[in-house]
Enzyme design. Sequence first.
Site, PDB file in Angstrom:
ATOM      1  N   ARG A  43       0.810  -1.220   0.000  1.00  0.00           N
ATOM      2  CA  ARG A  43       0.000   0.000   0.000  1.00  0.00           C
ATOM      3  C   ARG A  43       0.843   1.270   0.000  1.00  0.00           C
ATOM      4  NH1 ARG A  43      -3.937  -0.386   4.465  1.00  0.00           N
ATOM      5  NH2 ARG A  43      -5.309  -1.452   3.005  1.00  0.00           N
ATOM      6  N   HIS A  86       4.178 -10.839   2.007  1.00  0.00           N
ATOM      7  CA  HIS A  86       4.653  -9.933   3.049  1.00  0.00           C
ATOM      8  C   HIS A  86       5.877 -10.486   3.766  1.00  0.00           C
ATOM      9  CE1 HIS A  86       4.070  -7.465   6.866  1.00  0.00           C
ATOM     10  NE2 HIS A  86       4.007  -6.554   5.927  1.00  0.00           N
ATOM     11  N   TYR A 140      13.069   2.091  12.173  1.00  0.00           N
ATOM     12  CA  TYR A 140      12.192   1.058  12.709  1.00  0.00           C
ATOM     13  C   TYR A 140      13.018   0.042  13.494  1.00  0.00           C
ATOM     14  CZ  TYR A 140       8.747   2.496   9.102  1.00  0.00           C
ATOM     15  OH  TYR A 140       7.873   3.193   8.300  1.00  0.00           O
ATOM     16  N   ARG A 163       2.095  -2.246  19.917  1.00  0.00           N
ATOM     17  CA  ARG A 163       2.332  -0.822  19.664  1.00  0.00           C
ATOM     18  C   ARG A 163       1.067  -0.080  19.282  1.00  0.00           C
ATOM     19  NH1 ARG A 163       4.837  -0.413  14.559  1.00  0.00           N
ATOM     20  NH2 ARG A 163       2.916   0.455  13.741  1.00  0.00           N
ATOM     21  N   HIS A 195       8.620  -1.967  15.465  1.00  0.00           N
ATOM     22  CA  HIS A 195       8.060  -2.702  14.325  1.00  0.00           C
ATOM     23  C   HIS A 195       8.262  -4.213  14.415  1.00  0.00           C
ATOM     24  CE1 HIS A 195       7.862  -3.849   9.941  1.00  0.00           C
ATOM     25  NE2 HIS A 195       6.792  -3.076  10.042  1.00  0.00           N
TER      26      HIS A 195
END
Length: 711
Positions: free
Chosen positions: A436, A466, A499, A595, A623
């Site tokens: 995205r 992913h 991250y 988170r 992350h």
Amino acid sequence: MGSAADKSSTVNIDDKAQQTVLSMDDLNKMSLNNPEYYLNRELSLLAFNWRVLQQALDQSIPLLERMRFIFICSNNLDEFFEVRVAGLRHSLARGEARPGLNGLSTEEVLRQVNEQAHKLVEEQYRIFNQELLPKLAEENIHFLSPKHWDDEQYKWLKKYFKQQVTPVISPISLDLTHPFPRLVNKSLHFLLHLHGNDAFGRDLEFAVLHMPRSLPRIIELPEKIGGSEGHNFVYLSAIISEFAEDLFPGMEISGCYQFRLTRDSDLLLEEKGIEDLASALKRELQSRNFGAAVRLEVGESCPNKIVNFLLQKCNLTPDDLYRVNGPVNLNRLISLPDLVERPELKFTGFTPKVPDDIQRRGVFDVVSERDVLLHHPYQSFQPVIDFVRQAASDPEVLAIKQTLYRTGSQSAIVEALIEASQSGKEVTAVVELRARFDEASNIELAQKLQEAGVLVVYGVVGYKTHAKMTLVVKREKKHLTRFAHLGTGNYHAGNARLYTDYSLLTSDPEICEDVHKVFQQLTGMGKVYQLHRLWHAPFTLHDNIMKAIQLETESALAGKKSGIIIKVNSLTDQSLIEALYKASVAGVKVKLIVRGVCCLRPGIEGISDNIEVISIIGRFLEHSRVYYFYADGNENVYAASADWMERNLYYRVETCFPILSESAKQQVIKELKLMTSERIQSWHLHADGQYHFNQVKNSRKLHDLLLTKLS
């Protein structure tokens, strides 16, 4: 196994498990469908953004970094409206709206989102105007309004408008031949209220100005005319408002009002039947900037007549209106810290550490002997880049396979893949085109790789790839040896500095064989492979997590020691939440480091009173995804690309990999223990669904402690 393992454990879990007469059958018969046991996803996401915003009030954070949190919150809100709010409206329009886990209807969720988002935006601008701008002024960083411009500044800014702004903007008058234009998503616009006849005798009332993204939103005055020491900035919106009349000679302007429209930006692409996914995505991307409007932001001085005109033209209601006291897009001010060279107002820089033996001997020599676990950004991402670079230049390497989700426009890893392909190696890249907001750059990336001879695969229809993994096949003497990298984050060197993520470099035969099989699934066809070490979605990840939770539950029921620690970005999957509730009822101590979005409600008496949920917000984006299970003293630790969300577990290709090296495993366990300790500044989720900041005296920021330990 029990006593020795108990002594070696570094996780703070009660030695005495809760004694109970419950059985697994009793737990499985429990009804956990009570809406009061769950929190709403969208409202939880807004609560996360509220926590991000509170960082801007933390006086222990350097001033320009506090400003960054304002900008991050603004950017997060944009995506929230573009995706989450737009999605809710789609569901409502299609009649597909169903109550969520907590029983709220879509209409009620939208109502509460509207209420909470307005409060959040109001607080955002209050902090910006009343807390941060005065602090910046104390540091001689000023934002000058037109009423404070002196004659010299006025002349310079008028010249700037004429030379830098006027040539790139196109005023659009609104009349019968010029209907209200299609406004670009998230762009700065101005609506001008006009009086008088133009050169053609038209009696115009309104005109629209669109500000291209090429124009900076803050302009620094030259030092010689600044008027005061330090840095002196002017908003682009102030310049436009002051000199807009120059664009309409002979006309009178009674008002110039900034506004900004946020549109539905989720791509609705039906992949089945598409022969060329890249071309289809390109066509879809062209319409992203012109989806249905979901939010209108205007300056607070904008008259109701103008506001109502804009709402009507954009097909929005007063609930969708956000009046703001300042620039309508705070995120576009994110360049400010880079324009101000004041190191004392920023976080102290640091050099991420590279393991000593890798510096001396190189990646492959070390990884052939031991697993290497890196914790970014405290430890450098460079060994991962070198892993691919050295593979590309090594004549003994025969093949490289890699998944690419987000890489950045200037990627050393991509260049290494191209070099490897051009040198005759077999290079395969699984490029996820549907990442995205990175779709366009990934299409360009895929074309670049294909032109270099890389075999590019777009993954599997209906499932985003992913997983973050690389496989290198190398000839060593007469044998083929495989090496793998598995990570919780993307192959993006910039993100690796911002991250927190884990990287595992390994030559473990079983892990490398599993990675090979996952690549085979992605590029070929066939039945589900049986993997030795990896858990992978959409096939075994969910089931293996459920089994691991159940084993802890059974241990607690048997009076044995047990414990679960999970670190993820989001937790929304109902089946996993129910499994954690049952574990809690059995007496398992569950610590969750979530988170962002968390739909589990901790502290419910008799249901989740053994579950603790914390959220850590700090210098780096937390992350990494890590799963810890006590496992009867074996202390199993996994790192993963997957959060505990439905999309990750059922609709994506994800990998979860074990940390097998004892030293690496203990490193992760110690870090998890540190994250869940009272001395770390964090937010604690209570049974009422509210987050409360940990106010323990002498608590420390996680990044400060880990920078000391690891960098």
